[in-house]
Design an enzyme around this catalytic site. Structure first.
Site, PDB file in Angstrom:
ATOM      1  CG  ASP A  92      57.905  58.584  60.868  1.00 37.11           C
ATOM      2  OD1 ASP A  92      56.680  58.258  60.925  1.00 37.11           O
ATOM      3  OD2 ASP A  92      58.627  58.982  61.935  1.00 37.11           O
ATOM      4  CG  ASP A 154      52.835  59.426  65.893  1.00 42.31           C
ATOM      5  OD1 ASP A 154      52.542  58.646  66.769  1.00 42.31           O
ATOM      6  OD2 ASP A 154      53.713  60.144  65.997  1.00 42.31           O
TER       7      ASP A 154
HETATM    8  N1  GLY Z   1      55.177  61.823  64.195  1.00 43.66           N
HETATM    9  C1  GLY Z   1      55.594  62.499  65.468  1.00 43.66           C
HETATM   10  C2  GLY Z   1      54.776  63.538  65.869  1.00 43.66           C
HETATM   11  O1  GLY Z   1      53.576  63.569  65.785  1.00 43.66           O
HETATM   12  O2  GLY Z   1      55.392  64.387  66.490  1.00 43.66           O
END
Ligand code: GLY
Length: 374
Positions: A92, A154
């Site tokens: 992330d 994600d």
């Molecule tokens: N990236 C984690 C979520 O969408 O909760």
């Protein structure tokens, strides 16, 4: 702006006024989800850290409010401690340094911001598994856990940090890694009906796909709405940076799945494919993310196709504004009814900072701000 879009300016004014108020309490911190009307402040290590400064940059771009710029820059400086905390960095890094350092650099050109973003890009690229062509998602959550073969949908939104780094440095390695990960998503995450897996586990040595996992969705075969939204926006962004039409065509397929499963108010439940006995709270954040993806998609497809995506994006944002916005009360969140992690029971009917961020990003696009932060 056309007659029917007057609501966009009205919504923007409400946001500007509200953020003027909430920024005085939240300051240079890292709001995550709002509980009892107030944003809970999270650690800067959490993946959501950059959505607040990103939102401040979206408003600064329009208002030139120096106070908002100072808060966003202070948040970025606080992330230096995170960048130096190697063991806690995960994939992330894209979210975290795109909406802080890349945003600052693109708007105002700070060399410190550029350096921070390039360090993050190198660290993100270092998580690439050459055996399976995927960027590893997380580090172990618990002692002894092996997450080295895990990739998640994600991550598509982390890839623009790598595309940016290639454009900035002229070094194609970053973009090459990003494309390989996106190709793996096409091969292993997207189902033929346009729904998506949240998590896929690979054998980290051989690269073989082992299993799909439910993750934040109901189960391995369900259709988590936020994951679907990440896929629409992320694949459209990969098309934007590479021109590879496989990404565009797949983004369209996922968009059709998403839009055709929307309820009457255009804002999705947390999962599109649930047994009848499971609760169906909304996830307004999935709506906001998808809307941003749909609006970008509308700019990438033919003129004949464009209105389908444009209208869907606008409908979602208008419903979020009219039916989910909190404009009168003391609630700090902009849009209500987000669901962070239903299976773990975390924040299942709350404003979420990423819902707020993408809602504001979508409105900024409708106002005419076409330059991407991603
Ligand atoms: N990236 C984690 C979520 O969408 O909760």
């Amino acid at each position: 702006m056309t007659e029917q879009r007057h609501w966009v300016n009205e919504a923007w004014q409400q946001i500007v006024q509200k953020i003027d108020r909430t920024s005085k309490r939240i300051g240079a911190n890292f709001p995550h989800a709002s509980e009892n009307g107030e944003y809970v402040l999270a650690e800067p290590h959490w993946w959501t850290a950059a959505f607040w400064p990103g939102l401040l940059w979206l408003l600064y771009r329009d208002t030139q409010d120096d106070g908002l710029k100072q808060l966003a820059e202070k948040c970025e400086e606080k992330l230096d401690a995170v960048q130096n905390d190697y063991y806690r960095l995960d994939h992330d890094m894209g979210f975290m340094w795109i909406l802080t350092s890349v945003a600052q650099y693109n708007l105002l050109g700070s060399e410190d911001s550029k350096r921070r973003a390039l360090i993050a890009a190198n660290l993100l690229m270092g998580r690439f598994n050459v055996n399976g062509n995927f960027i590893r998602a997380w580090n172990p959550w618990n002692e002894g856990e092996d997450n080295s073969g895990i990739a998640i949908i994600d991550c598509l939104l982390n890839l623009p940090l790598l595309y940016w780094a290639s454009e900035e440095t002229g070094d194609p390695r970053f973009k090459g890694v990003s494309k390989k990960h996106a190709d793996t998503v096409l091969e292993h995450f997207i189902r033929s009906d346009g729904s998506v897996h949240h998590i896929v586990r690979f054998n980290p040595e051989s690269g073989e796909m082992l299993e799909a996992m439910g993750g934040q969705g109901y189960g391995p075969d369900s259709a988590w709405s936020r994951g679907t939204a990440w896929a629409i926006y992320g694949l459209t962004l990969s098309y934007h940076y590479t021109g590879d039409t496989n990404y565009l065509e797949t983004a369209k397929r996922v968009a059709h799945f998403f839009v055709s499963h929307l309820p009457e108010d255009f804002v999705p439940d947390w999962d599109f494919r649930l047994p009848a006995n499971v609760d169906t709270p909304k996830d307004s954040s999935a709506g906001a993310i998808a809307a941003c993806g749909l609006l970008l998609l509308a700019e990438k497809v033919t003129a004949a196709e464009s209105p389908i995506y444009q209208r869907a994006g606008e409908k979602i944002l208008e419903s979020l504004y009219r039916n989910y916005g909190d404009w009168e009360g003391s609630e700090e969140g902009l849009i209500l009814h987000g669901t962070s992690h239903f299976p773990q029971g975390k924040y299942t009917n709350n404003p979420l900072i990423y819902g707020d961020y993408y809602f504001v990003e979508g409105l900024a696009r409708l106002k005419g701000y076409k330059e991407l932060f991603w």
